[in-house]
Write a protein that holds these residues in place. Structure first.
Motif, PDB file in Angstrom:
ATOM      1  N   TYR A 168     -27.161  83.960  92.114  1.00  0.00           N
ATOM      2  CA  TYR A 168     -25.818  84.088  91.546  1.00  0.00           C
ATOM      3  C   TYR A 168     -25.524  85.554  91.238  1.00  0.00           C
ATOM      4  CZ  TYR A 168     -26.494  79.081  91.024  1.00  0.00           C
ATOM      5  OH  TYR A 168     -26.752  77.743  91.283  1.00  0.00           O
ATOM      6  N   ASP A 169     -24.361  85.994  91.673  1.00  0.00           N
ATOM      7  CA  ASP A 169     -23.926  87.380  91.510  1.00  0.00           C
ATOM      8  C   ASP A 169     -23.547  87.635  90.050  1.00  0.00           C
ATOM      9  OD1 ASP A 169     -22.772  89.881  91.665  1.00  0.00           O
ATOM     10  OD2 ASP A 169     -21.281  89.339  93.183  1.00  0.00           O
ATOM     11  N   LEU A 170     -24.175  88.626  89.431  1.00  0.00           N
ATOM     12  CA  LEU A 170     -23.906  88.944  88.035  1.00  0.00           C
ATOM     13  C   LEU A 170     -22.826  90.015  87.870  1.00  0.00           C
ATOM     14  CD1 LEU A 170     -27.572  88.912  86.666  1.00  0.00           C
ATOM     15  CD2 LEU A 170     -25.820  87.140  86.406  1.00  0.00           C
ATOM     16  N   THR A 171     -22.111  90.312  88.950  1.00  0.00           N
ATOM     17  CA  THR A 171     -21.022  91.286  88.868  1.00  0.00           C
ATOM     18  C   THR A 171     -19.656  90.667  89.114  1.00  0.00           C
ATOM     19  OG1 THR A 171     -21.146  91.940  91.209  1.00  0.00           O
ATOM     20  CG2 THR A 171     -22.596  93.093  89.657  1.00  0.00           C
ATOM     21  N   VAL A 172     -19.581  89.336  89.265  1.00  0.00           N
ATOM     22  CA  VAL A 172     -18.277  88.696  89.464  1.00  0.00           C
ATOM     23  C   VAL A 172     -17.457  88.853  88.191  1.00  0.00           C
ATOM     24  CG1 VAL A 172     -19.203  87.039  91.120  1.00  0.00           C
ATOM     25  CG2 VAL A 172     -19.130  86.438  88.693  1.00  0.00           C
ATOM     26  N   PRO A 173     -16.112  88.757  88.273  1.00  0.00           N
ATOM     27  CA  PRO A 173     -15.288  88.920  87.072  1.00  0.00           C
ATOM     28  C   PRO A 173     -15.695  87.948  85.968  1.00  0.00           C
ATOM     29  CG  PRO A 173     -13.918  88.968  89.035  1.00  0.00           C
ATOM     30  CD  PRO A 173     -15.291  88.582  89.496  1.00  0.00           C
ATOM     31  N   ALA A 174     -15.751  88.468  84.745  1.00  0.00           N
ATOM     32  CA  ALA A 174     -16.149  87.673  83.588  1.00  0.00           C
ATOM     33  C   ALA A 174     -14.951  86.905  83.039  1.00  0.00           C
ATOM     34  CB  ALA A 174     -16.727  88.587  82.508  1.00  0.00           C
ATOM     35  N   LEU A 175     -15.209  86.013  82.080  1.00  0.00           N
ATOM     36  CA  LEU A 175     -14.121  85.359  81.356  1.00  0.00           C
ATOM     37  C   LEU A 175     -13.303  86.426  80.625  1.00  0.00           C
ATOM     38  CD1 LEU A 175     -16.109  82.366  79.780  1.00  0.00           C
ATOM     39  CD2 LEU A 175     -14.514  82.241  81.692  1.00  0.00           C
ATOM     40  N   PRO A 176     -12.043  86.128  80.304  1.00  0.00           N
ATOM     41  CA  PRO A 176     -11.188  87.162  79.698  1.00  0.00           C
ATOM     42  C   PRO A 176     -11.558  87.546  78.273  1.00  0.00           C
ATOM     43  CG  PRO A 176      -9.988  85.089  79.877  1.00  0.00           C
ATOM     44  CD  PRO A 176     -11.279  84.896  80.610  1.00  0.00           C
ATOM     45  N   ASN A 177     -11.763  86.584  77.392  1.00  0.00           N
ATOM     46  CA  ASN A 177     -12.039  86.889  75.988  1.00  0.00           C
ATOM     47  C   ASN A 177     -12.671  85.670  75.312  1.00  0.00           C
ATOM     48  OD1 ASN A 177     -12.152  88.063  73.461  1.00  0.00           O
ATOM     49  ND2 ASN A 177     -10.033  87.582  72.937  1.00  0.00           N
ATOM     50  N   PRO A 178     -13.980  85.734  75.060  1.00  0.00           N
ATOM     51  CA  PRO A 178     -14.870  86.873  75.238  1.00  0.00           C
ATOM     52  C   PRO A 178     -15.252  87.074  76.705  1.00  0.00           C
ATOM     53  CG  PRO A 178     -16.097  84.989  74.456  1.00  0.00           C
ATOM     54  CD  PRO A 178     -14.664  84.560  74.458  1.00  0.00           C
ATOM     55  N   PRO A 179     -15.659  88.290  77.082  1.00  0.00           N
ATOM     56  CA  PRO A 179     -15.953  88.593  78.486  1.00  0.00           C
ATOM     57  C   PRO A 179     -17.327  88.086  78.914  1.00  0.00           C
ATOM     58  CG  PRO A 179     -16.289  90.541  77.159  1.00  0.00           C
ATOM     59  CD  PRO A 179     -15.760  89.477  76.222  1.00  0.00           C
ATOM     60  N   PHE A 180     -17.500  86.768  78.834  1.00  0.00           N
ATOM     61  CA  PHE A 180     -18.783  86.154  79.147  1.00  0.00           C
ATOM     62  C   PHE A 180     -18.899  85.902  80.646  1.00  0.00           C
ATOM     63  CE2 PHE A 180     -19.437  83.913  74.753  1.00  0.00           C
ATOM     64  CZ  PHE A 180     -19.616  85.155  74.168  1.00  0.00           C
ATOM     65  N   ARG A 181     -20.141  85.871  81.099  1.00  0.00           N
ATOM     66  CA  ARG A 181     -20.467  85.497  82.478  1.00  0.00           C
ATOM     67  C   ARG A 181     -21.629  84.525  82.363  1.00  0.00           C
ATOM     68  NH1 ARG A 181     -20.969  90.258  83.913  1.00  0.00           N
ATOM     69  NH2 ARG A 181     -18.976  90.752  84.885  1.00  0.00           N
ATOM     70  N   LEU A 182     -21.332  83.205  82.404  1.00  0.00           N
ATOM     71  CA  LEU A 182     -22.290  82.160  82.060  1.00  0.00           C
ATOM     72  C   LEU A 182     -22.794  81.421  83.296  1.00  0.00           C
ATOM     73  CD1 LEU A 182     -20.331  80.673  79.033  1.00  0.00           C
ATOM     74  CD2 LEU A 182     -22.472  81.937  78.858  1.00  0.00           C
ATOM     75  N   TYR A 183     -24.121  81.305  83.386  1.00  0.00           N
ATOM     76  CA  TYR A 183     -24.767  80.494  84.411  1.00  0.00           C
ATOM     77  C   TYR A 183     -25.836  79.640  83.732  1.00  0.00           C
ATOM     78  CZ  TYR A 183     -22.739  83.708  87.852  1.00  0.00           C
ATOM     79  OH  TYR A 183     -21.877  84.455  88.618  1.00  0.00           O
ATOM     80  N   ARG A 184     -26.124  78.487  84.330  1.00  0.00           N
ATOM     81  CA  ARG A 184     -27.178  77.639  83.778  1.00  0.00           C
ATOM     82  C   ARG A 184     -28.016  77.048  84.908  1.00  0.00           C
ATOM     83  NH1 ARG A 184     -22.788  73.355  82.212  1.00  0.00           N
ATOM     84  NH2 ARG A 184     -22.869  71.935  83.989  1.00  0.00           N
ATOM     85  N   CYS A 185     -29.198  76.565  84.524  1.00  0.00           N
ATOM     86  CA  CYS A 185     -30.027  75.761  85.410  1.00  0.00           C
ATOM     87  C   CYS A 185     -30.570  74.610  84.572  1.00  0.00           C
ATOM     88  CB  CYS A 185     -31.125  76.600  86.062  1.00  0.00           C
ATOM     89  SG  CYS A 185     -32.334  77.304  84.928  1.00  0.00           S
TER      90      CYS A 185
END
Length: 303
Positions: A168-185
């Motif tokens: 999973y790419d960790l540079t894709v656009p984050a959420l707007p507010n808060p600027p989170f980028r969440l992945y799970r397994c």
């Protein structure tokens, strides 16, 4: 919970019931890796470990090539390539997958080999079911006895299409507010937040608490103050003083429930903190569109 009204976390669902309060809370853990000798130093890689109740974090500085092999790994684990100058090749039965740049790699159970080349930081996230790794943690002695008020680890459902290497790419656009980028397994949730320049506005902190899970905050760059406040129990002898722990990268802080906490970036330069949860957070998972790879990993039933 004290969130600004523009912060999407203000819409998080709340628990229907509050778990019982123990008479004594387990404390936080602050592991600043440069304060400890590395657990492993071979060739091109230097590695430290820190742990919580359910998880172990491996942090490696790499300049060259490193190979991380697992035999009969009991569950999924995660490899985070934290820098653009890194390339990884993952070999597992029947497949070979390559990735480069800032990437989250989910490695399936069983036998596997991860070979990383380049210059930068590599993190590995494993559950404490990997006892050989858990024993290497700089703070392993803190968990000789289980910490209270943290439920036993229950892995989440198997991924759609079965276990395999996933990236999973960790540079894709984050959420707007808060600027989170969440992945799970099945075992972890990762919130890969972008670095911030300069100190955090002290008038815009976000003190909050969790009733039944640990938060692991990993500082990759800069300096932070972790502010932690504990509830009072009926026995004053068990009360804990407020904490205002300053940490310098690289570091791992484990914040147990049900402490009120917030983290404040204080370096004038670049500050970079990411959060890890084991198992994945149910409240974040309940929010539509928050978990970027939700299509690959079903939420736990009833959460």
């Amino acid at each position: 919970m004290a969130y600004d009204k523009g912060d999407l976390r203000s819409t998080l669902p709340s628990d229907a019931a509050t778990p019982p309060t123990p008479e004594q809370f387990s404390g936080s853990e602050h592991v600043q890796f440069r304060d400890f000798p590395p657990a492993d130093k071979t060739g091109d890689v230097v590695t430290w470990y820190a742990r919580g109740q359910n998880f172990v974090i491996g942090y490696s500085d790499l300049d060259g090539t490193a190979t991380f092999a697992r035999s009969a790994q009991p569950d999924e684990y995660v490899v985070l390539l934290a820098d653009d100058g890194l390339t990884a090749t993952v070999q597992a039965p029947g497949e070979e997958v390559s990735a480069s740049g800032q990437t989250m790699i989910v490695v399936p159970p069983g036998d596997s080999t991860v070979t990383v080349t380049g210059h930068g930081r590599v993190l590995r996230l494993l559950t404490t079911r990997s006892a050989d790794i858990a024993d290497l943690a700089a703070n392993a002695a803190s968990y000789i006895e289980p910490h209270e008020n943290i439920p036993p680890l229950q892995p989440w459902p198997e991924p759609v299409g079965g276990y395999r290497v996933r990236t999973y790419d960790l540079t894709v656009p984050a959420l707007p507010n808060p600027p989170f980028r969440l992945y799970r397994c099945t075992t972890f949730m990762v919130n890969f937040i972008d670095p911030k320049q300069g100190p955090r506005d002290p008038s815009k902190l976000s003190p909050h608490k969790h009733d039944d899970f640990e938060q692991c905050s990993i500082v990759l760059a800069g300096e932070y103050i972790h502010h932690i406040r504990w509830p009072w129990t009926t026995n004053k002898a068990n009360w804990r003083e407020d904490e205002h722990q300053r940490v310098v990268a690289p570091s791992v802080t484990v914040i147990p429930p049900p402490s009120l906490h917030t983290s404040e970036a204080v370096s004038p330069g670049s500050n970079h903190l990411i959060d890890v949860f084991c198992p994945p957070r149910a409240d974040f998972s309940a929010m539509q569109g928050w978990v970027f790879n939700a299509a690959d990993y079903p939420a736990q039933e009833g959460r």
